[in-house]
Design an enzyme around this catalytic site. Structure first.
Site, PDB file in Angstrom:
ATOM      1  N   TYR A   1       1.947  11.248  36.019  1.00  0.00           N
ATOM      2  CA  TYR A   1       1.603  12.589  36.490  1.00  0.00           C
ATOM      3  C   TYR A   1       0.609  12.545  37.656  1.00  0.00           C
ATOM      4  O   TYR A   1       0.998  12.611  38.806  1.00  0.00           O
ATOM      5  CB  TYR A   1       1.065  13.464  35.342  1.00  0.00           C
ATOM      6  CG  TYR A   1       1.075  14.928  35.705  1.00  0.00           C
ATOM      7  CD1 TYR A   1       2.185  15.721  35.443  1.00  0.00           C
ATOM      8  CD2 TYR A   1       0.004  15.527  36.366  1.00  0.00           C
ATOM      9  CE1 TYR A   1       2.223  17.062  35.817  1.00  0.00           C
ATOM     10  CE2 TYR A   1       0.029  16.860  36.737  1.00  0.00           C
ATOM     11  CZ  TYR A   1       1.138  17.625  36.463  1.00  0.00           C
ATOM     12  OH  TYR A   1       1.178  18.935  36.842  1.00  0.00           O
TER      13      TYR A   1
ATOM     14  N   LYS B   1       0.099  17.990  43.762  1.00  0.00           N
ATOM     15  CA  LYS B   1      -1.065  18.741  43.307  1.00  0.00           C
ATOM     16  C   LYS B   1      -2.267  18.495  44.222  1.00  0.00           C
ATOM     17  O   LYS B   1      -3.070  19.407  44.477  1.00  0.00           O
ATOM     18  CB  LYS B   1      -1.413  18.379  41.864  1.00  0.00           C
ATOM     19  CG  LYS B   1      -0.348  18.761  40.846  1.00  0.00           C
ATOM     20  CD  LYS B   1      -0.072  20.266  40.841  1.00  0.00           C
ATOM     21  CE  LYS B   1       0.903  20.666  39.767  1.00  0.00           C
ATOM     22  NZ  LYS B   1       1.252  22.105  39.805  1.00  0.00           N
TER      23      LYS B   1
ATOM     24  N   VAL C   1       3.059  23.830  26.417  1.00  0.00           N
ATOM     25  CA  VAL C   1       4.521  23.738  26.408  1.00  0.00           C
ATOM     26  C   VAL C   1       5.063  24.768  27.394  1.00  0.00           C
ATOM     27  O   VAL C   1       4.922  25.973  27.200  1.00  0.00           O
ATOM     28  CB  VAL C   1       5.093  23.998  25.005  1.00  0.00           C
ATOM     29  CG1 VAL C   1       6.611  23.853  25.031  1.00  0.00           C
ATOM     30  CG2 VAL C   1       4.478  23.033  23.994  1.00  0.00           C
TER      31      VAL C   1
END
Length: 398
Positions: A236, A245, A275
């Site tokens: 990530y 990001k 989620v």
């Protein structure tokens, strides 16, 4: 028709109009229970308004501070015998609830990356609201056709430099296994992912809105990011999505300069792992979230998307002082990243197997949250009953 969940991998192919309406109502009731947000926004544009943090932001603005809202999204309406997308039904339910409460709410369904949708939005603001005082940017899409070049970019979820191997879970079956993901093959993977998920389109929106004169003096704009724990860094934060990001966060000073003459401010809010349709697609993350949920629920500090957004608005964006981290970001992942929480999650991560997952994690909570996204697993709804799939968003024909 009778609508039951049909699942393929991390996607649910069906959604339930009554279930999604229940999901929206539950979020509205939570925001109302927290009381009025002092000095909150009054005229709000949410780009990416139909699911997840964007939907929760719209609900928080409307029912937390009586704001008029315009939502932009790209969703598929129902056809006879074929349900619409969850985001379509969410937006229909939101507008119905907002209108019943006497609140202005209109929506635009189309490609938010396009110049055409930006112009439609500007025209609607001019006609109905004059100006907006908050712009929420919460787009999540795997693809973007660049409005200036016409080039179609597709994002990829890959590590950079070396392959990544760690645990993951099939949250449907509860089977824990190892997964290996190969690194990017070229810098083009990074370029494409940044083009889709970085800050350029957010900047285009603010530039166009400001040029059209539809941003109020003192306007705020916020986009959403995630950092997460070290165990997810390779896939990530240190991977292709992380580069996007980084680009999103680097857009903040550019926007602050752009908005300076109208006393506007931009922020990136780093939110908690939750989620969502996007997070369910990321290997490792479902297992991490199921362990995180267990720990945070036991400590009494668990939040869903609506709790996160209500706290963001009430205690950060519209507080007397907006606390920022050393990189100028709002942090509402602060409870997730508490050392005691992360230490316990790391210990459970080492222990996690298929055999003990039900005992040491909240995998059922993960499943419920996943199916809730599509309007399923709500005890109030009879899923064996016939339901009308042909639900329209009131402000959108068709």
């Amino acid at each position: 028709m009778i609508i039951q969940p049909r699942v393929r991998g991390f996607i649910c192919l069906t959604s339930h109009p009554q279930g999604t309406a229940q999901h929206v109502k539950n979020q509205i009731e939570y925001v109302k229970s927290k009381g009025t947000i002092e000095n909150g926004p009054k005229k709000v544009l949410v780009v990416g308004a139909s699911t997840g943090f964007g939907l929760a932001s719209r609900i928080t603005a409307a029912f937390g501070s009586d704001a008029a809202t315009i939502g932009v999204f790209f969703e598929k309406p129902a056809a006879e015998g074929k349900p619409g997308t969850a985001g379509w039904y969410n937006s229909a339910a939101f507008e119905n609830e907002a209108h019943a409460a006497g609140l202005y709410a209109k929506s635009i369904n189309g490609d938010a990356f396009s110049d055409d949708v930006k112009q439609q939005t500007i025209d609607l603001i001019k006609r109905d609201l004059g100006q907006v005082d908050l712009v929420v940017y919460s787009l999540a899409s795997p693809r973007r056709t660049h409005p200036k070049t016409g080039v179609a970019h597709s994002s990829v979820l890959k590590p950079i430099g070396q392959s990544f191997t760690d645990k993951t879970v099939d949250f449907h079956t509860g089977v824990v296994s190892d997964i290996s993901i190969q690194p990017i093959e070229s810098e083009e993977d990074i370029v494409n992912t940044v083009a889709v998920m970085g800050g350029e389109d957010w900047k285009f929106w603010i530039e166009d809105l400001k040029a059209a004169g539809v941003l109020a003096d003192g306007v705020k704009t916020v986009a959403y990011s995630y950092i997460g724990p070290e165990l997810t860094y390779p896939i990530y934060r240190n991977g292709t999505i992380g580069r996007a990001k980084d680009d999103l966060e680097a857009t903040v000073p550019l926007l602050n300069k752009l908005l300076g003459d109208i006393h506007g401010t931009s922020y990136v809010s780093v939110n908690k792992a939750l989620v969502t349709q996007s997070s369910s697609a990321i290997p490792v993350v479902p297992l991490y979230i199921s362990l995180l949920y267990k720990v945070m629920k036991e400590k009494g500090i668990h939040e869903g998307t609506i709790e996160q957004m209500q706290r963001l608005f009430a205690e950060r964006l519209y507080a007397d002082h907006t606390p920022l981290d050393e990189k100028g970001r709002i942090r509402v992942d602060d409870w997730e990243m508490r050392p005691d929480v992360q230490e316990e999650v790391a210990q459970l991560w080492q222990q996690a197997t298929t055999e003990n997952l039900d005992d040491i994690s909240d995998i059922q909570g993960y499943r419920d949250d996943f199916f809730n996204l599509f309007g399923f697993n709500f005890p109030e709804i009879d899923y064996d009953a016939d339901t009308n799939e042909l639900v329209n968003v009131p402000s959108i024909a068709g």
